[in-house]
Design a protein around this motif. Structure first.
Motif, PDB file in Angstrom:
ATOM      1  N   LYS A 185       0.819  -1.209   0.000  1.00  0.00           N
ATOM      2  CA  LYS A 185       0.000   0.000   0.000  1.00  0.00           C
ATOM      3  C   LYS A 185       0.857   1.264   0.000  1.00  0.00           C
ATOM      4  CE  LYS A 185      -3.803  -2.196   2.569  1.00  0.00           C
ATOM      5  NZ  LYS A 185      -4.551  -2.203   3.851  1.00  0.00           N
ATOM      6  N   SER A 186       2.126   1.128   0.361  1.00  0.00           N
ATOM      7  CA  SER A 186       3.011   2.288   0.446  1.00  0.00           C
ATOM      8  C   SER A 186       3.398   2.774  -0.953  1.00  0.00           C
ATOM      9  CB  SER A 186       4.279   1.925   1.219  1.00  0.00           C
ATOM     10  OG  SER A 186       5.227   2.976   1.120  1.00  0.00           O
ATOM     11  N   PRO A 187       3.388   4.089  -1.160  1.00  0.00           N
ATOM     12  CA  PRO A 187       3.833   4.619  -2.466  1.00  0.00           C
ATOM     13  C   PRO A 187       5.318   4.361  -2.709  1.00  0.00           C
ATOM     14  CG  PRO A 187       3.465   6.397  -0.882  1.00  0.00           C
ATOM     15  CD  PRO A 187       2.942   5.149  -0.240  1.00  0.00           C
ATOM     16  N   ASP A 188       6.045   4.033  -1.630  1.00  0.00           N
ATOM     17  CA  ASP A 188       7.485   3.754  -1.756  1.00  0.00           C
ATOM     18  C   ASP A 188       7.757   2.245  -1.772  1.00  0.00           C
ATOM     19  OD1 ASP A 188       7.979   6.509  -1.570  1.00  0.00           O
ATOM     20  OD2 ASP A 188       7.969   6.417   0.617  1.00  0.00           O
ATOM     21  N   TYR A 189       6.783   1.471  -2.213  1.00  0.00           N
ATOM     22  CA  TYR A 189       6.896   0.011  -2.130  1.00  0.00           C
ATOM     23  C   TYR A 189       8.166  -0.508  -2.800  1.00  0.00           C
ATOM     24  CZ  TYR A 189       6.226  -4.861  -3.440  1.00  0.00           C
ATOM     25  OH  TYR A 189       6.414  -6.193  -3.646  1.00  0.00           O
ATOM     26  N   ASP A 190       8.482  -0.070  -4.021  1.00  0.00           N
ATOM     27  CA  ASP A 190       9.660  -0.569  -4.740  1.00  0.00           C
ATOM     28  C   ASP A 190      10.943  -0.284  -3.964  1.00  0.00           C
ATOM     29  OD1 ASP A 190       8.103  -1.540  -6.779  1.00  0.00           O
ATOM     30  OD2 ASP A 190       8.371   0.208  -8.069  1.00  0.00           O
ATOM     31  N   GLU A 191      11.039   0.914  -3.445  1.00  0.00           N
ATOM     32  CA  GLU A 191      12.227   1.317  -2.694  1.00  0.00           C
ATOM     33  C   GLU A 191      12.348   0.524  -1.389  1.00  0.00           C
ATOM     34  OE1 GLU A 191      12.555   5.230  -0.368  1.00  0.00           O
ATOM     35  OE2 GLU A 191      13.609   5.670  -2.258  1.00  0.00           O
ATOM     36  N   LEU A 192      11.232   0.355  -0.688  1.00  0.00           N
ATOM     37  CA  LEU A 192      11.252  -0.346   0.590  1.00  0.00           C
ATOM     38  C   LEU A 192      11.492  -1.836   0.410  1.00  0.00           C
ATOM     39  CD1 LEU A 192       8.296   1.456   2.431  1.00  0.00           C
ATOM     40  CD2 LEU A 192      10.745   1.959   2.537  1.00  0.00           C
ATOM     41  N   SER A 193      10.927  -2.441  -0.649  1.00  0.00           N
ATOM     42  CA  SER A 193      11.153  -3.871  -0.888  1.00  0.00           C
ATOM     43  C   SER A 193      12.606  -4.137  -1.249  1.00  0.00           C
ATOM     44  CB  SER A 193      10.220  -4.379  -1.990  1.00  0.00           C
ATOM     45  OG  SER A 193      10.466  -3.701  -3.214  1.00  0.00           O
ATOM     46  N   ARG A 194      13.202  -3.247  -2.045  1.00  0.00           N
ATOM     47  CA  ARG A 194      14.619  -3.370  -2.374  1.00  0.00           C
ATOM     48  C   ARG A 194      15.469  -3.258  -1.112  1.00  0.00           C
ATOM     49  NH1 ARG A 194      18.945  -5.310  -4.807  1.00  0.00           N
ATOM     50  NH2 ARG A 194      20.583  -3.795  -5.203  1.00  0.00           N
ATOM     51  N   THR A 195      15.086  -2.394  -0.205  1.00  0.00           N
ATOM     52  CA  THR A 195      15.826  -2.222   1.047  1.00  0.00           C
ATOM     53  C   THR A 195      15.778  -3.497   1.888  1.00  0.00           C
ATOM     54  OG1 THR A 195      15.322   0.150   1.056  1.00  0.00           O
ATOM     55  CG2 THR A 195      15.999  -0.841   3.149  1.00  0.00           C
ATOM     56  N   ILE A 196      14.626  -4.143   1.952  1.00  0.00           N
ATOM     57  CA  ILE A 196      14.504  -5.389   2.720  1.00  0.00           C
ATOM     58  C   ILE A 196      15.414  -6.470   2.131  1.00  0.00           C
ATOM     59  CG2 ILE A 196      12.945  -7.282   3.318  1.00  0.00           C
ATOM     60  CD1 ILE A 196      10.679  -5.220   3.471  1.00  0.00           C
ATOM     61  N   LEU A 197      15.413  -6.614   0.810  1.00  0.00           N
ATOM     62  CA  LEU A 197      16.240  -7.632   0.167  1.00  0.00           C
ATOM     63  C   LEU A 197      17.726  -7.408   0.458  1.00  0.00           C
ATOM     64  CD1 LEU A 197      14.443  -7.877  -3.306  1.00  0.00           C
ATOM     65  CD2 LEU A 197      14.570  -9.689  -1.587  1.00  0.00           C
ATOM     66  N   VAL A 198      18.174  -6.179   0.293  1.00  0.00           N
ATOM     67  CA  VAL A 198      19.591  -5.879   0.525  1.00  0.00           C
ATOM     68  C   VAL A 198      19.932  -6.025   2.004  1.00  0.00           C
ATOM     69  CG1 VAL A 198      21.355  -4.071   0.422  1.00  0.00           C
ATOM     70  CG2 VAL A 198      19.773  -4.379  -1.493  1.00  0.00           C
ATOM     71  N   TRP A 199      19.043  -5.595   2.890  1.00  0.00           N
ATOM     72  CA  TRP A 199      19.246  -5.692   4.339  1.00  0.00           C
ATOM     73  C   TRP A 199      19.481  -7.149   4.750  1.00  0.00           C
ATOM     74  CZ3 TRP A 199      20.444  -3.114   8.540  1.00  0.00           C
ATOM     75  CH2 TRP A 199      20.024  -3.527   9.803  1.00  0.00           C
ATOM     76  N   CYS A 200      18.685  -8.052   4.257  1.00  0.00           N
ATOM     77  CA  CYS A 200      18.835  -9.472   4.599  1.00  0.00           C
ATOM     78  C   CYS A 200      20.074 -10.077   3.956  1.00  0.00           C
ATOM     79  CB  CYS A 200      17.590 -10.248   4.175  1.00  0.00           C
ATOM     80  SG  CYS A 200      16.110  -9.826   5.112  1.00  0.00           S
TER      81      CYS A 200
END
Length: 404
Positions: A328-343
């Motif tokens: 639902k977040s307008p920053d979904y692409d940015e936030l999902s990329r952050t989760i992948l790199v974080w892990c």
């Protein structure tokens, strides 16, 4: 064979020497002629030339006594010890005699080249068939000894350890599939010339006489690379990857671009079959997970491969349930990329910020925002893992599942 080339030989030779030329079979029947009216007729002088196994000259007076013969010279065509036909040259015998050996050699060279090309084509098709049989091999349903025998007929020992490497050329990726298929049907010279340039490069890298290298269509290549019996798996994958990287650089010199997939080590036919399919999975998964490398080893995608086996309905439901708030977040692409790199950075702020090319404060801001949206503690591996897995499944299945 001679019948197919007779007209070409007659026309070309006639243009070069400036005299009418005809080609006959071993029975003296004209197969090709610069004088089209003579095709299909009997050239009696050819029978004598083949019988005597040497050239014959015939004057105007002599030629009148033979059927279908004009003044000139007739030379037998020899191919691998057999006399398969003749070349006849029309003109004053003393004038055309100097062209006899030229016409004979030209015809014989053209025939040998045609036989060589046909043999190469037949071998290539046999190898394609062999690789296709390996790709569908199952020891329960298929005769292993029969397939091994086919391999031996072509000079390959399928009992030896091999690893599959598949090469997917990308210069046609931008081209609509129907256009590509149309070029294939038309026998596009551009596609043909590309492979004439590519094949020697592939075979230079994978140069063992036991390496099975074959093209599949115009944009794919398969190598079943032979390995030593005493092998260290780690060294094998390192050496093969180095070879593939070298091939990528060599192809770029031709302005040809490719992705290469490396399969598992196959110790028997079942294993080679598994390696073949693993190599293609490596390319499929690798392109979705990371576009930067051009060589993908299936061993680098153990998690992604396991996730790819999850049933589509289960995958869709898990993604929907896990990412429902985040999407639902307008920053979904940015936030999902952050989760992948974080892990993938072992939850390290320094490494994550470096890979994302952002300041650490920006990273912390994003992590806090994700925690607020999802309610998960991103510093707890077990809490962040479901989001990572959901994003990985979505990443590797996007083309099959469309928009989830």
């Amino acid at each position: 064979m001679l019948e197919k080339l007779a007209q070409e030989i007659a026309n070309t030779t006639s243009q070069v020497i400036g005299h009418d030329v005809l080609i006959t079979d071993q029975h003296g029947i004209v197969l090709g002629s610069s004088d089209l009216t003579r095709i299909g007729t009997l050239h009696q002088a050819s029978l004598g030339a083949i019988f005597r196994r040497k050239e014959m000259t015939h004057s105007e007076t002599v030629s009148r006594k033979m059927k279908g013969v004009k003044a000139g010279m007739t030379i037998p065509i020899e191919l691998f010890g057999d006399y398969v036909g003749t070349v006849g040259i029309t003109g004053e015998p003393t004038e055309v005699a100097k062209f006899g050996m030229l016409a004979k050699k030209y015809a014989e060279i053209l025939l040998r080249e045609e036989i060589s090309n046909k043999s190469s084509l037949l071998r290539e098709r046999a190898l394609q068939s062999l690789v296709q049989e390996i790709s569908i091999f199952n020891s329960i349903h298929n005769d292993e000894m029969l397939l091994q025998a086919r391999g031996r007929e072509l000079g390959y020992d399928l009992k030896r350890t091999r690893i599959a490497i598949v090469i997917d050329f990308t210069q046609f990726n931008h081209m609509p599939n129907e256009n590509h298929q149309q070029l294939l049907k038309m026998g596009s010279p551009e596609l043909h010339l590309d492979f004439l340039k590519i094949e020697p490069r592939v075979k230079k890298v994978f140069s063992s006489s036991e390496d099975i290298t074959i093209s599949l269509g115009s944009d794919k290549y398969v190598v079943l690379h032979i390995l030593d019996n005493k092998i260290n798996e780690s060294e094998v994958y390192t050496n093969v990857k180095n070879k593939c990287n070298g091939l990528i650089l060599s192809l770029k010199e031709l302005e040809v671009y490719a992705s290469i997939g490396i399969g598992t080590i196959g110790y028997d036919l079942n294993g080679i079959n598994a390696s073949y399919h693993a190599a293609w999975r490596a390319i499929r998964i690798g392109k979705k997970v990371d576009n930067s490398p051009e060589v993908f080893n299936i061993k680098d995608f153990i998690l992604e491969e396991l996730l790819s086996y999850i049933h589509e309905n289960n995958a869709r439901r898990f993604i929907d349930e896990t990412l429902i708030e985040l999407k639902k977040s307008p920053d979904y692409d940015e936030l999902s990329r952050t989760i992948l790199v974080w892990c993938e950075s072992s939850l390290s702020p320094i490494n994550s910020a470096e890979k994302l090319n952002i300041h650490r404060n920006t990273l912390f801001y994003r992590l806090t925002k994700i925690e607020q949206i999802t309610g998960a503690n991103l510093r707890d591996f077990r809490k962040v893992l479901p989001f990572y897995i959901a994003l990985k499944i979505k990443q590797i299945n996007d083309s099959e599942m469309e928009e989830i």
